[in-house]
Design an enzyme around this catalytic site. Structure first.
Site, PDB file in Angstrom:
ATOM      1  N   SER A   1      -3.306  -2.825  -1.983  1.00  0.00           N
ATOM      2  CA  SER A   1      -4.538  -2.264  -2.545  1.00  0.00           C
ATOM      3  C   SER A   1      -5.739  -2.833  -1.800  1.00  0.00           C
ATOM      4  CB  SER A   1      -4.649  -2.621  -4.032  1.00  0.00           C
ATOM      5  OG  SER A   1      -5.959  -2.312  -4.473  1.00  0.00           O
TER       6      SER A   1
ATOM      7  N   HIS B   1      -3.276   1.634  -0.681  1.00  0.00           N
ATOM      8  CA  HIS B   1      -3.589   2.028  -2.070  1.00  0.00           C
ATOM      9  C   HIS B   1      -5.102   1.912  -2.268  1.00  0.00           C
ATOM     10  CE1 HIS B   1      -2.500   2.559  -6.341  1.00  0.00           C
ATOM     11  NE2 HIS B   1      -3.399   1.628  -6.629  1.00  0.00           N
TER      12      HIS B   1
ATOM     13  N   ASP C   1      -8.108   2.154  -4.912  1.00  0.00           N
ATOM     14  CA  ASP C   1      -8.414   2.105  -6.348  1.00  0.00           C
ATOM     15  C   ASP C   1      -9.848   2.545  -6.613  1.00  0.00           C
ATOM     16  OD1 ASP C   1      -6.029   1.094  -7.673  1.00  0.00           O
ATOM     17  OD2 ASP C   1      -6.350  -0.737  -6.518  1.00  0.00           O
TER      18      ASP C   1
ATOM     19  N   HIS D   1      -5.665   6.137  -6.309  1.00  0.00           N
ATOM     20  CA  HIS D   1      -5.441   5.918  -7.749  1.00  0.00           C
ATOM     21  C   HIS D   1      -6.789   6.097  -8.442  1.00  0.00           C
ATOM     22  CE1 HIS D   1      -4.331   2.651 -11.015  1.00  0.00           C
ATOM     23  NE2 HIS D   1      -4.523   3.850 -11.538  1.00  0.00           N
TER      24      HIS D   1
ATOM     25  N   MET E   1      -9.075   5.923 -11.385  1.00  0.00           N
ATOM     26  CA  MET E   1      -9.333   5.374 -12.729  1.00  0.00           C
ATOM     27  C   MET E   1     -10.703   5.881 -13.160  1.00  0.00           C
ATOM     28  SD  MET E   1      -7.746   1.622 -11.955  1.00  0.00           S
ATOM     29  CE  MET E   1      -7.830   1.909 -10.189  1.00  0.00           C
TER      30      MET E   1
ATOM     31  N   MET F   1       1.467   1.145 -14.778  1.00  0.00           N
ATOM     32  CA  MET F   1       0.442   0.094 -14.717  1.00  0.00           C
ATOM     33  C   MET F   1       1.011  -1.166 -15.380  1.00  0.00           C
ATOM     34  SD  MET F   1      -2.088   1.098 -13.013  1.00  0.00           S
ATOM     35  CE  MET F   1      -2.984  -0.446 -13.232  1.00  0.00           C
TER      36      MET F   1
ATOM     37  N   GLY G   1      -8.571  -1.940 -14.057  1.00  0.00           N
ATOM     38  CA  GLY G   1      -9.987  -2.274 -13.978  1.00  0.00           C
ATOM     39  C   GLY G   1     -10.285  -3.429 -13.038  1.00  0.00           C
ATOM     40  N   PHE G   2      -9.337  -4.306 -12.853  1.00  0.00           N
ATOM     41  CA  PHE G   2      -9.601  -5.497 -12.025  1.00  0.00           C
ATOM     42  C   PHE G   2      -8.354  -5.895 -11.254  1.00  0.00           C
ATOM     43  CE2 PHE G   2     -12.184  -5.594 -15.828  1.00  0.00           C
ATOM     44  CZ  PHE G   2     -13.468  -5.736 -15.308  1.00  0.00           C
ATOM     45  N   GLY G   3      -8.585  -6.425 -10.057  1.00  0.00           N
ATOM     46  CA  GLY G   3      -7.482  -7.026  -9.313  1.00  0.00           C
ATOM     47  C   GLY G   3      -7.270  -8.451  -9.818  1.00  0.00           C
TER      48      GLY G   3
ATOM     49  N   GLY H   1      -2.536  -6.173  -4.499  1.00  0.00           N
ATOM     50  CA  GLY H   1      -3.861  -6.463  -3.954  1.00  0.00           C
ATOM     51  C   GLY H   1      -3.984  -7.923  -3.589  1.00  0.00           C
ATOM     52  N   SER H   2      -4.127  -8.769  -4.607  1.00  0.00           N
ATOM     53  CA  SER H   2      -4.358 -10.190  -4.321  1.00  0.00           C
ATOM     54  C   SER H   2      -3.163 -10.859  -3.655  1.00  0.00           C
ATOM     55  CB  SER H   2      -4.771 -10.928  -5.599  1.00  0.00           C
ATOM     56  OG  SER H   2      -3.981 -10.531  -6.682  1.00  0.00           O
TER      57      SER H   2
HETATM   58  C1  DX5 Z   1      -5.971  -2.430 -11.148  1.00  0.00           C
HETATM   59  C2  DX5 Z   1      -5.704  -1.723  -9.847  1.00  0.00           C
HETATM   60  C3  DX5 Z   1      -4.696  -2.417  -8.999  1.00  0.00           C
HETATM   61  C4  DX5 Z   1      -5.133  -3.772  -8.542  1.00  0.00           C
HETATM   62  C5  DX5 Z   1      -3.945  -4.538  -8.125  1.00  0.00           C
HETATM   63  O1  DX5 Z   1      -6.821  -1.687 -11.921  1.00  0.00           O
HETATM   64  O2  DX5 Z   1      -5.210  -0.438 -10.074  1.00  0.00           O
HETATM   65  O3  DX5 Z   1      -4.326  -1.631  -7.883  1.00  0.00           O
HETATM   66  O4  DX5 Z   1      -6.031  -3.712  -7.480  1.00  0.00           O
HETATM   67  O5  DX5 Z   1      -4.374  -5.804  -7.836  1.00  0.00           O
HETATM   68  P1  DX5 Z   1      -3.451  -7.058  -8.005  1.00  0.00           P
HETATM   69  O6  DX5 Z   1      -2.274  -6.851  -7.131  1.00  0.00           O
HETATM   70  O7  DX5 Z   1      -4.306  -8.181  -7.574  1.00  0.00           O
HETATM   71  O8  DX5 Z   1      -3.073  -7.142  -9.456  1.00  0.00           O
HETATM   72 ZN    ZN Z   2      -4.181   0.878  -8.430  1.00  0.00          ZN
END
Ligand code: DX5
Ligand code: ZN
Length: 299
Positions: free
Chosen positions: A91, A114, A116, A147, A149, A218, A223-225, A278-279
């Protein structure tokens, strides 16, 4: 075998062999075998009867062996996980946007990028929109996995398709007309995905399974990584895998949120075919190393 002084010992040996057969074959009804053996012990004073019982128990054993071959559940704990190639979709939400091009090059060894998109209404955060997707499209050859949101995503499907999306995933909670949104994505010539929040029953996507190219589970609240993986998600993946195998086995089953090298294999074994991270990809020593760590975990 004639009935005599040696019959009880022979019966014990036969009973032992039966028990071994039961445990080797992982037949669940081991207690039945145990009961038969106790019966032999109690009846040792009547060797002829014991012999008849031993024969009966052996017949029973063969019957259970037959059943266990016919019943896949009996073998489930010993079966290897189905071999499915697992795609990785880093991501870009977690990358350094001042170096977007380089950050995309760093994940060139992944399968998809990906993307977001958050609107500050469907989720309590705003990320980015069409211009970033268009820039990412120019900077990378990876398929762009978008994706959304956002509330009422149907308003923007054409825009995201034109900006470079290869697949577009929409939330069942974000629109009154999820099936229409899926149809629209396909009419735009893109892969159509559906997803649902961790608190939404899986039944909400079931009527759509035959018509989508991708289902996204999910595994955090969107909403957040950088959030922690919700453990119940693994079972949701397993259930959806079963449902998809019945109606649309080619569809991708994607997991997004808190995916790391520590849980990647478990998710693949549960039936995921695409992992978003992501992270875990961008958080430590760069995207290339992050992708490699996940590949190693899945090897
Ligand atoms: C959350 C996003 C994810 C997020 C994943 O709302 O849809 O794609 O960026 O990040 P990590 O891998 O850090 O949980
Ligand atoms: Zn995502």
């Amino acid at each position: 075998m004639p009935c005599g002084a040696t019959a009880p010992a022979e019966n014990w040996r036969r009973a032992g062999r039966l028990l071994e057969q039961f445990s080797e074959l992982r037949v669940r009804r081991k207690s039945t075998a145990t009961r038969s053996i106790l019966c032999f012990a109690a009846l040792q004073v009547r060797p002829a009867l014991c012999f008849v019982l031993a024969l009966l128990a052996q017949k029973l054993c063969h019957l259970f062996v037959k059943c266990s071959r016919l019943d896949p559940v009996s073998h489930s704990s010993a079966s290897p996980a189905p071999a499915r190639a697992v795609k990785l979709a880093p991501s870009i939400l977690s990358c350094d946007f001042s170096r977007l091009g380089e950050e995309l090059q760093a994940i060139a060894g992944a399968d998809w990028a990906h993307v977001d998109v958050m609107d500050g209404a469907f989720v309590p955060n705003i990320s980015f929109g069409l211009p970033i997707l268009a820039a990412a499209r120019r900077a990378s050859n990876l398929p762009m996995d978008v994706h959304l949101m956002i509330e009422r995503p149907e308003r923007y499907l054409r825009d995201f398709a034109e900006a470079g999306a290869d697949s577009i995933t929409v939330h069942v909670e974000a629109t009154q007309h999820i099936h229409r949104a899926v149809q629209q994505i396909k009419e735009l010539g893109k892969k159509a995905g559906v997803t649902l929040n961790p608190g939404t029953p899986l039944e909400a996507v079931r009527p759509l399974l035959a018509d989508v190219d991708l289902v996204l589970v999910m595994s955090v609240n969107p909403g957040f990584g950088g959030q922690k993986f919700i453990p119940a998600s693994t079972e949701r993946v397993r259930t959806l895998r079963g449902w998809l195998d019945e109606v649309n086995p080619q569809a991708e089953l994607q997991v997004d949120g808190g995916v790391t090298p520590a849980n990647a294999r478990l998710l693949a074994e549960a039936g995921a075919t695409c992992l978003v991270a992501g992270s875990a990809v961008y958080g430590a020593d760069g995207g290339a190393a992050g992708v490699q760590r996940l590949r190693d975990a899945l090897a």
